[in-house]
Scaffold this active site. Structure first.
Site, mmCIF file in Angstrom:
data_model
loop_
_atom_site.group_PDB
_atom_site.id
_atom_site.type_symbol
_atom_site.label_atom_id
_atom_site.label_comp_id
_atom_site.label_asym_id
_atom_site.label_seq_id
_atom_site.Cartn_x
_atom_site.Cartn_y
_atom_site.Cartn_z
ATOM 1 N N GLU A 1 -0.437 -3.636 -10.859
ATOM 2 C CA GLU A 1 -0.849 -5.048 -10.954
ATOM 3 C C GLU A 1 -1.473 -5.298 -12.334
ATOM 4 O OE1 GLU A 1 -2.970 -6.229 -7.380
ATOM 5 O OE2 GLU A 1 -1.183 -5.869 -6.164
ATOM 6 N N GLU B 1 3.897 -1.860 -2.424
ATOM 7 C CA GLU B 1 2.829 -2.242 -1.484
ATOM 8 C C GLU B 1 3.398 -3.337 -0.598
ATOM 9 O OE1 GLU B 1 -1.050 -3.123 -3.126
ATOM 10 O OE2 GLU B 1 -0.795 -1.613 -4.697
HETATM 11 O O1 AHR Z 1 -3.932 -2.299 -1.173
HETATM 12 C C1 AHR Z 1 -5.120 -2.838 -1.655
HETATM 13 C C2 AHR Z 1 -4.951 -3.478 -3.024
HETATM 14 O O2 AHR Z 1 -3.993 -4.494 -2.940
HETATM 15 C C3 AHR Z 1 -4.408 -2.595 -4.112
HETATM 16 O O3 AHR Z 1 -5.389 -1.826 -4.715
HETATM 17 C C4 AHR Z 1 -3.852 -3.569 -5.080
HETATM 18 O O4 AHR Z 1 -2.796 -3.029 -5.844
HETATM 19 C C5 AHR Z 1 -3.387 -4.714 -4.202
HETATM 20 O O5 AHR Z 1 -3.782 -5.920 -4.683
#
Ligand code: AHR
Length: 510
Positions: free
Chosen positions: A214, A309
């Protein structure tokens, strides 16, 4: 608002499953749906890596969830929770991402190597979010679980490691040295000697490297152009030691098309060769727009999507262990959501090279919950077990027709599909997974295989009368899959899919 009400009102970000105002329950009366599988129409090979996992040094994920320590009374292998290892072997976990997430861009990998009693304690990236009373290890990283322990964990479960590098606060040189520590041959470098001193003589051969996380936000607040320059700097001439390196670029914030376009245009400013160093672009939001933009500069789509994710994220308040930041208790509803998501990945093998559920244990869409000597598999964990047979199969075109679900969404009428899923071929076995998202309505489907007959079927179903049902340390089996052989008639199958269910059918073809 309590979590349960919150879910019922359908406010959970990615989910569209709150059909609170569906019609009254119906009895199963007759076939109302059809699933037609075209085994001659391959969509591509399903990468096992789309069944990957994500473990961030956040809350109770690492300390308590994975790492209990060698001297713990909790059964462990070299400090790693044994029960977790056993469960992950069952689901054939292919790849695990670590150490973040946002944590990655604050992490110095050197803190986590060398003798355990000499490792420094550091402030965890997430410490400000920890409530008072949270375990000290959640706020101040004891670094007992570092690169060696993570790679060892991966080896124990048969998965590949996917390490995320720190782009925000470490240099490209430190990234290069981390690769050297992991991958340089035995005895070849000082870092290889340090690895050997810890008991790991042979190189780890880590293939997957995330270049930041990110990077538009917690990973450095870069513009896409600034990040592209960092990406080129970090990935240029990194030594391979005979190991193919697959670099994953940080993708956009949700539907920020400018990030994807800006990043790729800047990458191309030096010619097309830097494009070839990108294995995939990480998405934390699954939409096709990014894929189309990627196609503008990379028409052959050599660069893939890495959905590293994914999962629902709810408001705080349902954690089972106080102090486990971002922990939530996955319900059947999350299992239904997870089945839908994995089916989408299965149906797009040409696009998605890897995906990592956020997160493995004690956080967000967890497969497992654990605290001290207590452990349970969540409904999401069961879905991963049911979908594991898809790994490496040939995805085949499958057409679903079922009555559409009508529901009330924020006062307006809305519609959602009635049945969906995916199918993959493995020699004479066909794996079919199907989700019925309706809260109350069962669906009875005729399942037809074009140009083949069904010889035998074993079916597994995950469901419960309450879509909010979940497993706890006390009631570990409240939501658990049921498996049985299904009757086949004249080479075809008719099957009832209960409301709010995830099903996996393994069909042996004649
Ligand atoms: O999964 C939790 C957080 O969510 C992670 O650290 C980040 O990459 C995302 O925004």
């Amino acid at each position: 608002m309590r979590r349960r009400e919150f879910l019922y009102n359908g406010l959970a970000g990615a989910c569209t499953l709150a059909f609170a105002k569906c019609s009254a329950p119906k009895a199963i009366s007759s076939v109302d749906s059809r699933i037609e599988i075209l085994i001659g129409e391959s969509l591509g090979t399903i990468s096992p890596d789309i069944y990957g996992h994500f473990t961030e040094n956040l809350g109770g994920v690492v300390y308590d969830g994975i790492w209990v320590g060698e001297n713990s009374k909790v059964p462990n292998i070299n400090g790693i929770r044994m029960k977790l290892i056993e469960e992950m072997r069952k689901i054939k976990a292919p790849v695990v991402r670590y150490p973040g997430g946002c944590f990655a861009d604050s992490y110095d990998w050197r803190d986590g190597i060398g003798p355990a009693d000499k490792r420094p304690r550091r402030t965890n990236f997430w410490s400000d979010g920890e409530e008072s009373g949270a375990p000290t290890s959640h706020k101040y990283d004891p670094n007992q679980f570092g690169t060696n322990e993570f790679v060892h964990f991966c080896k124990l479960i048969g998965a590949q490691p996917y390490l995320a590098a720190n782009v925000r606060s470490l240099s490209a040189g430190e990234f290069y040295r981390w690769v050297e520590y992991c991958n340089s041959p035995a005895g070849a470098t000082t870092l290889a000697d340090m690895r050997a001193a810890a008991g790991y003589v042979e190189p780890f051969n880590v293939r997957f490297w995330g270049v930041g996380n990110e990077s538009w936000g917690c990973g450095g607040d870069f513009t896409p152009q600034e990040y592209a320059i960092e990406f080129r700097r970090f990935t240029t001439w990194v030594p391979h030691y005979g190991q193919r390196l697959s670099f994953v670029a940080s993708g956009p914030n949700v539907d920020d098309w400018n990030w994807t376009r800006g990043f790729l245009e800047e990458i191309l400013r030096k010619g097309r060769s830097p494009l070839r160093s990108i294995y995939g672009i990480a998405l934390h939001h699954y939409v096709n727009g990014h894929w189309h933009i990627m196609g503008e500069v990379d028409p052959s789509h050599a660069v893939k999507l890495i959905v590293d994710e994914w999962g629902p994220w709810y408001r705080p308040g349902s954690e089972v262990t106080r102090g486990d930041q971002l922990e939530q208790v996955p319900t059947l509803r999350d299992a239904v959501f997870s089945g839908m998501t994995l089916d989408i990945f299965n149906r797009h093998p040409e696009k998605v090279a890897m995906a990592n559920c956020a997160q493995l244990i004690n956080c967000l869409n967890s497969l497992y919950l654990a605290h001290e000597d207590r452990f349970c598999v969540t409904p999401v964990g069961h879905v991963f077990a049911m979908y594991a047979p898809h790994q490496g199969g040939q995805a085949v075109r499958t057409m679903f027709s079922a009555p559409t679900i009508s529901y009330d969404r924020d006062g307006k009428s809305a519609a959602f599909w009635g049945l969906q899923g995916s199918a993959s071929l493995h020699d004479k076995d066909l794996v079919l997974t199907v989700v019925n998202p309706a809260i109350r309505d069962p669906r009875e489907a005729e399942i037809v295989i074009r140009d083949a007959r069904i010889k035998a079927v074993v079916g597994t179903t995950l469901t419960h009368p309450d879509i909010h049902a979940h497993n706890t340390f006390e009631q570990k089996e409240e939501v658990s899959p049921q498996t049985k052989a299904l009757p086949v008639s004249s080479g075809t199958l008719t099957h009832a899919f209960p409301p709010a269910s995830v099903s996996s059918l393994v069909l042996t073809l004649a």
